[in-house]
Design an enzyme around this catalytic site. Structure first.
Site, PDB file in Angstrom:
ATOM      1  CG  ASP A 238      -1.974   0.991   1.254  1.00  0.00           C
ATOM      2  OD1 ASP A 238      -1.951   1.965   0.377  1.00  0.00           O
ATOM      3  OD2 ASP A 238      -3.092   1.069   1.985  1.00  0.00           O
TER       4      ASP A 238
ATOM      5  CG  ASP B   9      -4.495   5.371  -0.047  1.00  0.00           C
ATOM      6  OD1 ASP B   9      -3.186   4.607  -0.306  1.00  0.00           O
ATOM      7  OD2 ASP B   9      -5.196   5.685   0.952  1.00  0.00           O
TER       8      ASP B   9
ATOM      9  CG  HIS C 206      -9.575   6.643   2.892  1.00  0.00           C
ATOM     10  ND1 HIS C 206      -8.469   7.381   2.509  1.00  0.00           N
ATOM     11  CD2 HIS C 206      -9.009   5.342   2.909  1.00  0.00           C
ATOM     12  CE1 HIS C 206      -7.593   6.989   1.946  1.00  0.00           C
ATOM     13  NE2 HIS C 206      -7.844   5.622   2.195  1.00  0.00           N
TER      14      HIS C 206
ATOM     15  CG  HIS D  43      -7.301   7.365   6.400  1.00  0.00           C
ATOM     16  ND1 HIS D  43      -6.045   6.755   7.277  1.00  0.00           N
ATOM     17  CD2 HIS D  43      -7.608   6.440   5.584  1.00  0.00           C
ATOM     18  CE1 HIS D  43      -5.910   5.808   6.407  1.00  0.00           C
ATOM     19  NE2 HIS D  43      -6.626   5.308   5.414  1.00  0.00           N
TER      20      HIS D  43
ATOM     21  CD  GLU E 166      -7.877   1.608   1.609  1.00  0.00           C
ATOM     22  OE1 GLU E 166      -6.881   0.775   1.744  1.00  0.00           O
ATOM     23  OE2 GLU E 166      -7.683   2.597   2.333  1.00  0.00           O
TER      24      GLU E 166
ATOM     25  CD  GLU F 153      -5.944   2.568  -1.118  1.00  0.00           C
ATOM     26  OE1 GLU F 153      -4.880   2.182  -0.660  1.00  0.00           O
ATOM     27  OE2 GLU F 153      -6.539   3.416  -0.276  1.00  0.00           O
TER      28      GLU F 153
END
Ligand code: CO
Length: 295
Positions: free
Chosen positions: A85, A96, A154, A162, A187, A281
């Protein structure tokens, strides 16, 4: 969305995608995850971005918030589900992105990727969060698998990883709606049946909460870096060791900073039954046809 901000997101996404391609060419059993994390963070800077958080490498039931320590000896083994990640930011605008590597064929990876695509495919201005969750969970359920129910997608904002809204991977009655220009990370975490993650050891990742008077010079320096250099984005002990702080003093300072609520620690999250987890993700700009991190 402001053109300059859009350019920053696109650049961050491009860097993240390029690093993924480089990682997929080199990752193999026997490799130390410390070397992998260091490679990724170095490459992000070389191609013009900054890590938005320490690279998370979670093996099997280790689901999130694991970044290698400066002396980490963990090696990737055959058949391990290795979740990588990665956050890249350009001027605080974050891409992200996560994928799962396994040396053997593992169906959960494919399901996580498909669920992610299904979630992304329903995103448009005005979509309800619950529709995205439903699309994700539909794919997972159809495959006879489950999700981690207490980990969610998020929102992303400048220097905020987040942010709201939470985007669950299970059915929910969230009334929240995504508007044009919002940036969200989708994700899904996929495993054999619905499960939860629990806080676990160690705590390597931290982020700034507020300025507090602290005596220890190391604590003052780390607090200053966390607020001003990282702008509140997460960092890790390994980065402090690289800056010349001793591992012992870093741990001591961070403990003190946590005690006075100047800093927040992120414990490693493990699947509560020890079940292996796959993750996928992407970051998406609502109303923009392209996904920030390209496939
Ligand atoms: Co994320």
């Amino acid at each position: 969305m402001d053109k300059k901000i859009l350019e920053s997101y696109k650049k961050a996404g491009k860097i993240n995608s390029q690093v993924r391609e480089e990682v997929l060419k080199m990752v193999r059993p026997g490799m130390k995850i410390l070397d992998l994390a260091e490679f990724i963070e170095k490459r992000i800077e070389e191609i013009g971005g900054k890590p938005a958080f320490p690279v998370n490498i979670g093996i099997n039931e280790v689901t999130a918030h694991y970044t290698p320590s400066a002396s980490d000896k963990t090696e990737i083994k055959k058949g391990d589900l290795v979740k990588i990640d990665v956050g890249v930011h350009v001027d605080g605008y974050v891409a992200d992105h996560a994928f799962t590597y396994c040396s053997e064929k593992n169906g959960m990876i494919e399901v996580a990727e498909k669920a992610l695509e299904a979630g992304i495919s329903v995103i448009k201005p005005g979509v309800r969060v619950t529709e995205i969750s439903k699309a994700i969970n539909g794919v997972v359920e159809k495959a006879g698998l489950g999700v981690v129910i207490n980990l969610t997608g998020h929102g992303l904002e400048q220097y905020v990883i987040h942010g709201p809204p939470k985007i669950p991977n299970v059915g929910n009655d969230s009334g929240e709606i995504l508007d044009e220009g919002m940036v969200v990370a989708i994700e899904p975490f996929v495993l054999e049946s619905n499960g939860i993650v629990k806080d676990s050891e160690p705590v390597e990742i931290f982020s700034f909460m507020q300025t507090r008077p602290v005596r220890l010079p190391e604590a003052r320096k780390i607090l200053d870096m966390a607020g001003n250099e990282y702008n509140g984005l997460p960092f890790c002990k390994r980065w402090m060791v690289k800056k010349g702080f001793s591992p012992f003093k870093t741990s001591f300072a961070l403990k003190q900073l946590e005690t006075v609520d100047a800093m927040k620690g992120y414990p490693v999250l493990k699947e509560s039954r020890g079940k292996p987890v796959a993750q996928a993700e992407h970051t998406v700009i609502v109303g923009n046809p392209s996904v920030v991190t390209t496939r």
